[in-house]
Design a protein around this motif. Structure first.
Motif, PDB file in Angstrom:
ATOM      1  N   THR A   1      13.318   5.232  -6.243  1.00 52.75           N
ATOM      2  CA  THR A   1      13.309   6.168  -5.126  1.00 52.75           C
ATOM      3  C   THR A   1      12.915   5.375  -3.892  1.00 52.75           C
ATOM      4  O   THR A   1      12.593   4.186  -3.969  1.00 52.75           O
ATOM      5  CB  THR A   1      12.325   7.331  -5.358  1.00 52.75           C
ATOM      6  N   ASP A   2      12.947   6.023  -2.742  1.00 57.21           N
ATOM      7  CA  ASP A   2      12.674   5.345  -1.471  1.00 57.21           C
ATOM      8  C   ASP A   2      11.305   4.655  -1.504  1.00 57.21           C
ATOM      9  O   ASP A   2      10.278   5.322  -1.604  1.00 57.21           O
ATOM     10  CB  ASP A   2      12.719   6.378  -0.348  1.00 57.21           C
ATOM     11  N   PRO A   3      11.258   3.327  -1.423  1.00 51.96           N
ATOM     12  CA  PRO A   3       9.981   2.622  -1.531  1.00 51.96           C
ATOM     13  C   PRO A   3       9.053   2.842  -0.356  1.00 51.96           C
ATOM     14  O   PRO A   3       7.850   2.571  -0.454  1.00 51.96           O
ATOM     15  CB  PRO A   3      10.407   1.148  -1.624  1.00 51.96           C
ATOM     16  N   ASP A   4       9.589   3.319   0.761  1.00 53.54           N
ATOM     17  CA  ASP A   4       8.786   3.517   1.961  1.00 53.54           C
ATOM     18  C   ASP A   4       8.388   4.976   2.186  1.00 53.54           C
ATOM     19  O   ASP A   4       7.745   5.294   3.181  1.00 53.54           O
ATOM     20  CB  ASP A   4       9.553   3.016   3.191  1.00 53.54           C
ATOM     21  N   GLU A   5       8.773   5.852   1.256  1.00 51.81           N
ATOM     22  CA  GLU A   5       8.466   7.273   1.442  1.00 51.81           C
ATOM     23  C   GLU A   5       6.981   7.540   1.230  1.00 51.81           C
ATOM     24  O   GLU A   5       6.394   7.129   0.234  1.00 51.81           O
ATOM     25  CB  GLU A   5       9.281   8.119   0.471  1.00 51.81           C
ATOM     26  N   PRO A   6       6.327   8.257   2.158  1.00 48.54           N
ATOM     27  CA  PRO A   6       4.938   8.653   1.933  1.00 48.54           C
ATOM     28  C   PRO A   6       4.840   9.559   0.708  1.00 48.54           C
ATOM     29  O   PRO A   6       5.765  10.304   0.390  1.00 48.54           O
ATOM     30  CB  PRO A   6       4.568   9.425   3.213  1.00 48.54           C
ATOM     31  N   PHE A   7       3.709   9.486   0.033  1.00 48.66           N
ATOM     32  CA  PHE A   7       3.489  10.300  -1.157  1.00 48.66           C
ATOM     33  C   PHE A   7       2.675  11.527  -0.763  1.00 48.66           C
ATOM     34  O   PHE A   7       1.602  11.410  -0.169  1.00 48.66           O
ATOM     35  CB  PHE A   7       2.748   9.500  -2.227  1.00 48.66           C
TER      36      PHE A   7
ATOM     37  N   THR B   1       0.840  -1.191   0.000  1.00 42.83           N
ATOM     38  CA  THR B   1       0.000   0.000   0.000  1.00 42.83           C
ATOM     39  C   THR B   1       0.880   1.248   0.000  1.00 42.83           C
ATOM     40  O   THR B   1       2.063   1.188   0.340  1.00 42.83           O
ATOM     41  CB  THR B   1      -0.934   0.052   1.219  1.00 42.83           C
ATOM     42  N   VAL B   2       0.286   2.366  -0.382  1.00 45.31           N
ATOM     43  CA  VAL B   2       0.977   3.655  -0.424  1.00 45.31           C
ATOM     44  C   VAL B   2       0.419   4.546   0.674  1.00 45.31           C
ATOM     45  O   VAL B   2      -0.794   4.783   0.734  1.00 45.31           O
ATOM     46  CB  VAL B   2       0.766   4.355  -1.789  1.00 45.31           C
ATOM     47  N   ALA B   3       1.285   5.045   1.555  1.00 42.93           N
ATOM     48  CA  ALA B   3       0.872   6.047   2.533  1.00 42.93           C
ATOM     49  C   ALA B   3       0.818   7.399   1.827  1.00 42.93           C
ATOM     50  O   ALA B   3       1.821   7.848   1.260  1.00 42.93           O
ATOM     51  CB  ALA B   3       1.845   6.091   3.700  1.00 42.93           C
ATOM     52  N   LEU B   4      -0.335   8.036   1.838  1.00 43.59           N
ATOM     53  CA  LEU B   4      -0.512   9.296   1.120  1.00 43.59           C
ATOM     54  C   LEU B   4      -0.967  10.380   2.085  1.00 43.59           C
ATOM     55  O   LEU B   4      -1.814  10.146   2.950  1.00 43.59           O
ATOM     56  CB  LEU B   4      -1.528   9.116  -0.006  1.00 43.59           C
TER      57      LEU B   4
ATOM     58  N   LEU C   1      -9.932  13.238  -8.089  1.00 41.59           N
ATOM     59  CA  LEU C   1      -8.751  12.512  -7.623  1.00 41.59           C
ATOM     60  C   LEU C   1      -8.961  11.967  -6.218  1.00 41.59           C
ATOM     61  O   LEU C   1      -8.656  10.797  -5.947  1.00 41.59           O
ATOM     62  CB  LEU C   1      -7.532  13.431  -7.658  1.00 41.59           C
ATOM     63  N   LEU C   2      -9.484  12.784  -5.315  1.00 39.25           N
ATOM     64  CA  LEU C   2      -9.686  12.328  -3.943  1.00 39.25           C
ATOM     65  C   LEU C   2     -10.670  11.170  -3.895  1.00 39.25           C
ATOM     66  O   LEU C   2     -10.471  10.196  -3.148  1.00 39.25           O
ATOM     67  CB  LEU C   2     -10.187  13.488  -3.073  1.00 39.25           C
ATOM     68  N   GLY C   3     -11.726  11.255  -4.679  1.00 36.96           N
ATOM     69  CA  GLY C   3     -12.685  10.165  -4.719  1.00 36.96           C
ATOM     70  C   GLY C   3     -12.077   8.889  -5.259  1.00 36.96           C
ATOM     71  O   GLY C   3     -12.309   7.787  -4.731  1.00 36.96           O
ATOM     72  N   ARG C   4     -11.272   9.019  -6.294  1.00 36.75           N
ATOM     73  CA  ARG C   4     -10.644   7.854  -6.914  1.00 36.75           C
ATOM     74  C   ARG C   4      -9.644   7.202  -5.953  1.00 36.75           C
ATOM     75  O   ARG C   4      -9.622   5.977  -5.785  1.00 36.75           O
ATOM     76  CB  ARG C   4      -9.924   8.306  -8.184  1.00 36.75           C
ATOM     77  N   LEU C   5      -8.823   8.024  -5.325  1.00 36.67           N
ATOM     78  CA  LEU C   5      -7.815   7.495  -4.411  1.00 36.67           C
ATOM     79  C   LEU C   5      -8.463   6.859  -3.190  1.00 36.67           C
ATOM     80  O   LEU C   5      -8.033   5.803  -2.711  1.00 36.67           O
ATOM     81  CB  LEU C   5      -6.866   8.608  -3.979  1.00 36.67           C
ATOM     82  N   GLY C   6      -9.492   7.511  -2.669  1.00 30.46           N
ATOM     83  CA  GLY C   6     -10.146   6.997  -1.474  1.00 30.46           C
ATOM     84  C   GLY C   6     -10.813   5.651  -1.682  1.00 30.46           C
ATOM     85  O   GLY C   6     -11.020   4.892  -0.720  1.00 30.46           O
TER      86      GLY C   6
ATOM     87  N   ILE D   1      -4.287   2.650  -1.386  1.00 29.13           N
ATOM     88  CA  ILE D   1      -4.034   3.971  -0.811  1.00 29.13           C
ATOM     89  C   ILE D   1      -4.427   4.003   0.662  1.00 29.13           C
ATOM     90  O   ILE D   1      -5.526   3.590   1.035  1.00 29.13           O
ATOM     91  CB  ILE D   1      -4.813   5.064  -1.575  1.00 29.13           C
ATOM     92  N   ARG D   2      -3.511   4.500   1.497  1.00 35.19           N
ATOM     93  CA  ARG D   2      -3.784   4.757   2.915  1.00 35.19           C
ATOM     94  C   ARG D   2      -3.558   6.248   3.178  1.00 35.19           C
ATOM     95  O   ARG D   2      -2.413   6.696   3.233  1.00 35.19           O
ATOM     96  CB  ARG D   2      -2.851   3.952   3.816  1.00 35.19           C
TER      97      ARG D   2
END
Length: 269
Positions: free
Chosen positions: A218-224, A20-23, A244-249, A254-255
């Motif tokens: 790039t850093d795989p653990d970096e938050p986006f 997952t991606v921390a955003l 975008l927010l609706g799609r990501l949510g 996505i976290r």
């Protein structure tokens, strides 16, 4: 290909790999209550997302306090007065420029005290330098001034492990006890004046920058970090932000995280 397909496909690759991606979401240039700020906060509440607001201490109006008295908002420090102190022919900078390091730090310290008095526990001592630029000597002194971290723009320094910062897209080595939690996708383009960067460009950049993490370029653990500037949004920007927010949510890869949570999880420089 539909506008969001490239992003969906990249996020699907994250899901398929069990990752997952921390955003997180940062908005810059807050100084007072406005219809644009109300609209921004409304979007965050509608999507139930945490939001970090970078406020300008020296130009802050009293009505900003009430405007930001909303659950889920963290206040960061956006320099001091958002004033350019660059030398002739140099790129705009406030946290540096043609001034002694001590003078810059004294000014930033005054700004921190203003925000601490004004916002209390909602304020996190994180420096967000105007124009995403900061002199390395100023950055190095931030921990001694009481700052927990620095938020610039671009991927943080990555050497297999460890952290760093980024200002104006250039990796910056950070001193000990300072976290780097950067923004990576600005909805606006600035050359020739602020304007919407465009759906295709933003989705392409988003997907490419996520792929860089997944493939460890790039850093795989970096938050986006998603970056907005509420005062400069036109209707196209607002519309894209909502989509975008609706799609990501809705995507399991996505976290959305508050910056306070990311700080606890981020290695120091």
């Amino acid at each position: 290909m539909q506008a969001f397909d490239a992003l969906d496909e990249e996020l699907d690759r994250w899901t398929a790999s069990g990752r997952t991606v921390a955003l997180w979401w940062r908005d810059d240039d807050a100084a007072g209550a406005s219809a644009q700020l109300t609209r921004l906060i409304g979007a965050a509440r509608r999507h139930r997302l945490p939001l970090a607001i970078a406020a300008v201490p020296a130009t802050m109006q009293p009505d900003l306090v009430g405007a930001l008295a909303v659950p889920g908002i963290t206040v960061l420090q956006h320099g001091f007065a958002h004033r350019n102190h660059a030398g002739a022919g140099m790129r705009a900078v406030e946290c540096g420029g043609d001034r002694a390091t001590k003078a810059v730090l004294d000014e930033l310290g005054e700004g921190m005290r203003i925000l601490m008095r004004t916002f209390g526990a909602s304020f996190l001592p994180f420096m967000v330098p105007p124009w995403n630029r900061i002199d390395p000597l100023v950055a190095a002194a931030l921990p001694q001034q009481g700052y927990f971290g620095l938020s610039g723009f671009g991927p943080r320094l990555y050497q297999g492990a460890g952290g760093g910062g980024a200002t104006d897209g250039q990796p910056l080595a950070l001193p000990p006890r300072l976290a780097a939690i950067n923004a990576h996708l600005d909805l606006l383009t600035w050359k020739g004046g602020a304007r919407f960067a465009g759906i295709e460009k933003l989705i392409t950049l988003f997907a490419e920058r996520l792929a860089d993490r997944r493939l460890r370029r790039t850093d795989p653990d970096e938050p986006f970090g998603l970056l907005t500037h509420h005062l400069d949004h036109d209707e196209a920007t607002w519309s894209f932000l909502e989509r975008l927010l609706g799609r990501l949510g809705a995507h399991p890869a996505i976290r959305f995280q508050p910056i306070t949570t990311l700080l606890a999880e981020t290695p120091m420089g």
